[in-house]
Write a protein that holds these residues in place. Structure first.
Motif, PDB file in Angstrom:
ATOM      1  N   TYR A   1       0.829  -1.211   0.000  1.00 32.69           N
ATOM      2  CA  TYR A   1       0.000   0.000   0.000  1.00 32.69           C
ATOM      3  C   TYR A   1       0.858   1.255   0.000  1.00 32.69           C
TER       4      TYR A   1
ATOM      5  N   THR B   1       1.053   3.953  -3.159  1.00 29.85           N
ATOM      6  CA  THR B   1       0.710   5.366  -2.984  1.00 29.85           C
ATOM      7  C   THR B   1       1.813   6.265  -3.520  1.00 29.85           C
TER       8      THR B   1
ATOM      9  N   SER C   1      -7.162  -5.828  -5.310  1.00 28.89           N
ATOM     10  CA  SER C   1      -8.610  -5.997  -5.218  1.00 28.89           C
ATOM     11  C   SER C   1      -9.031  -7.135  -4.295  1.00 28.89           C
TER      12      SER C   1
ATOM     13  N   SER D   1      -5.697   4.118   3.886  1.00 31.91           N
ATOM     14  CA  SER D   1      -6.473   5.314   3.538  1.00 31.91           C
ATOM     15  C   SER D   1      -5.746   6.155   2.501  1.00 31.91           C
TER      16      SER D   1
ATOM     17  N   TRP E   1      -6.069   4.494  -1.070  1.00 30.35           N
ATOM     18  CA  TRP E   1      -7.360   4.572  -1.753  1.00 30.35           C
ATOM     19  C   TRP E   1      -7.722   6.002  -2.136  1.00 30.35           C
TER      20      TRP E   1
ATOM     21  N   LEU F   1      -8.330   6.722  -6.139  1.00 29.32           N
ATOM     22  CA  LEU F   1      -9.633   7.154  -6.651  1.00 29.32           C
ATOM     23  C   LEU F   1      -9.562   8.490  -7.379  1.00 29.32           C
TER      24      LEU F   1
ATOM     25  N   VAL G   1     -14.894  -0.983  -7.982  1.00 29.44           N
ATOM     26  CA  VAL G   1     -14.583  -0.142  -6.820  1.00 29.44           C
ATOM     27  C   VAL G   1     -15.864   0.283  -6.116  1.00 29.44           C
TER      28      VAL G   1
ATOM     29  N   ILE H   1     -13.904  -1.059   1.866  1.00 33.24           N
ATOM     30  CA  ILE H   1     -13.073   0.145   1.857  1.00 33.24           C
ATOM     31  C   ILE H   1     -13.496   1.132   2.946  1.00 33.24           C
TER      32      ILE H   1
END
Length: 403
Positions: free
Chosen positions: A61, A65, A95, A147, A150, A154, A166, A174
């Motif tokens: 993650y 990012t 996913s 956080s 995502w 998005l 999503v 989520i």
């Protein structure tokens, strides 16, 4: 990944951080920017490492990012991969990841980790590195990188397939794990305003923000009302939408005129809806009438021939005059060609029960199920003729005569 393991072992007792993220970041970037995308390789990485180890998930993650934020035009030109394709690859990577709910679930680490620190350890390791090690065993730190990922993801250009998936994941996979779910307001309201399948799929996430996180969205019910049209019953996620709409209209604080507009609209749609649609609409109307007694006069109001004050074309449900109209459509549905549906429509003339119908029990009604239910019924007598014959030949029957 074997090199990551070897380097982690060598760094365990050194002054460096125990997880070799520099090497691991290169692995993640390589997986995403391969010229010939290998889905099998991604699946193997996810199954063997990402779903098994908490530190692998944490740094995945974190690296994703960074990859999203720092991705420049030169990087895209070098990899010759468009932005939508990169978004698809990133989504395929994460996913299927299940996020931990309680701290006790953080118990699997690919790289060795020290749970107890001696005086020597504190001296040899800097404060920053000790904080990084503490993040690996902290659920709040995992939520933080989750956080950040995502919210960054998005903002990207998402292909239609990824966009739909999503929206389907938001409610359960989520939103519950974000530090600040309200930051999704812009994404969800924009999706809800797009109309069509986007509105249907974003409704669940938007409803969660409204009910649990105090989101104020003034046009929520107006937009929900506009989604009720004949095309709804031919969409893939129609059952999910109707079940969620039943929850959205369950509050006793809603005005009678608003609920009456939904009831009247559903009645109109039932006249032209397929069998599976009528099977869901009728119990939904029943629930709305039972929860909101102020709308019950619509059933018994005088039905004038050829006149109906309800304005079907009005986009604002409060101004549609549905509360002053009558439910003459229920009389028409009493003559439905399916006996079980006509019987259900006739039940609106009787006193209402004390419990709502569970909409989920009616979502799978179709022609096959209706036929199976009819065939299972035990019929005592079958009408074969208007009058019972007294014999094989009767005097009233015309006979041939020979002259």
């Amino acid at each position: 990944m074997q090199f990551v393991d070897v380097e982690a072992q060598s760094l365990l007792n050194s002054s460096n951080h125990f997880f070799p993220n520099i090497l691991f970041r290169r692995i993640i970037y390589t997986l995403l920017t391969l010229k010939h995308y290998n889905q099998g390789l991604i699946s193997e990485f996810v199954t063997t490492y990402l779903l098994e180890f908490d530190d692998i998930r944490y740094y995945t993650y974190k690296n994703l990012t960074t990859f999203i934020k720092k991705r420049s035009q030169s990087v895209r030109q070098k990899s010759k991969i468009c932005e939508s394709e990169l978004s698809t690859r990133i989504f395929d990577l994460i996913s299927s990841v299940c996020f931990p709910r309680v701290p006790s679930e953080l118990n699997a680490y690919y790289a060795p980790i020290e749970t107890e620190y001696t005086a020597k350890t504190v001296i040899t390791k800097t404060r920053k590195l000790l904080e990084q090690e503490a993040d690996i065993v902290s659920l709040s730190a995992h939520r933080k990188v989750f956080s950040h990922f995502w919210l960054s993801f998005l903002r990207q250009l998402l292909p239609l397939r990824v966009y739909k998936r999503v929206l389907l994941m938001l409610e359960k996979s989520i939103i519950p794990f974000l530090n600040k779910p309200r930051l999704l307001i812009d994404f969800l309201t924009e999706s809800y305003d797009k109309g069509g399948v986007y509105s249907l799929l974003s409704l669940s996430g938007l409803y969660v923000l409204i009910t649990k996180y105090d989101l104020d969205y003034n046009d929520f019910y107006k937009k929900l009302y506009s989604l009720l049209d004949h095309q709804l019953f031919f969409m893939k996620h129609r059952h999910r939408f109707l079940a969620l709409m039943d929850q959205c209209l369950s509050s006793p604080l809603l005005s009678a005129s608003l609920v009456a507009a939904f009831i009247k609209r559903l009645c109109r749609l039932a006249l032209r809806a397929p069998l599976s649609g009528v099977a869901v609409i009728l119990p939904l109307i029943y629930n709305l009438l039972r929860r909101h007694p102020n709308t019950l006069p619509m059933i018994h109001r005088y039905k004038s021939a050829g006149e109906d004050c309800y304005d079907y074309q009005e986009v604002d449900p409060e101004r549609s005059l549905a509360i002053e109209s009558s439910l003459w459509e229920l009389d028409a549905l009493m003559n439905h060609y399916v006996p079980s549906l006509s019987k259900f429509a006739a039940s609106f003339k009787e006193p209402f029960g004390v419990a709502d119908y569970k909409i989920g029990e009616f979502l799978n009604h179709d022609y096959t199920k209706i036929i199976e239910e009819e065939l299972k019924k035990k019929v005592k007598s079958v009408p074969l003729e208007f009058s019972t014959p007294s014999g094989l030949l009767t005097p009233a029957m015309p006979m041939w005569t020979l002259d």
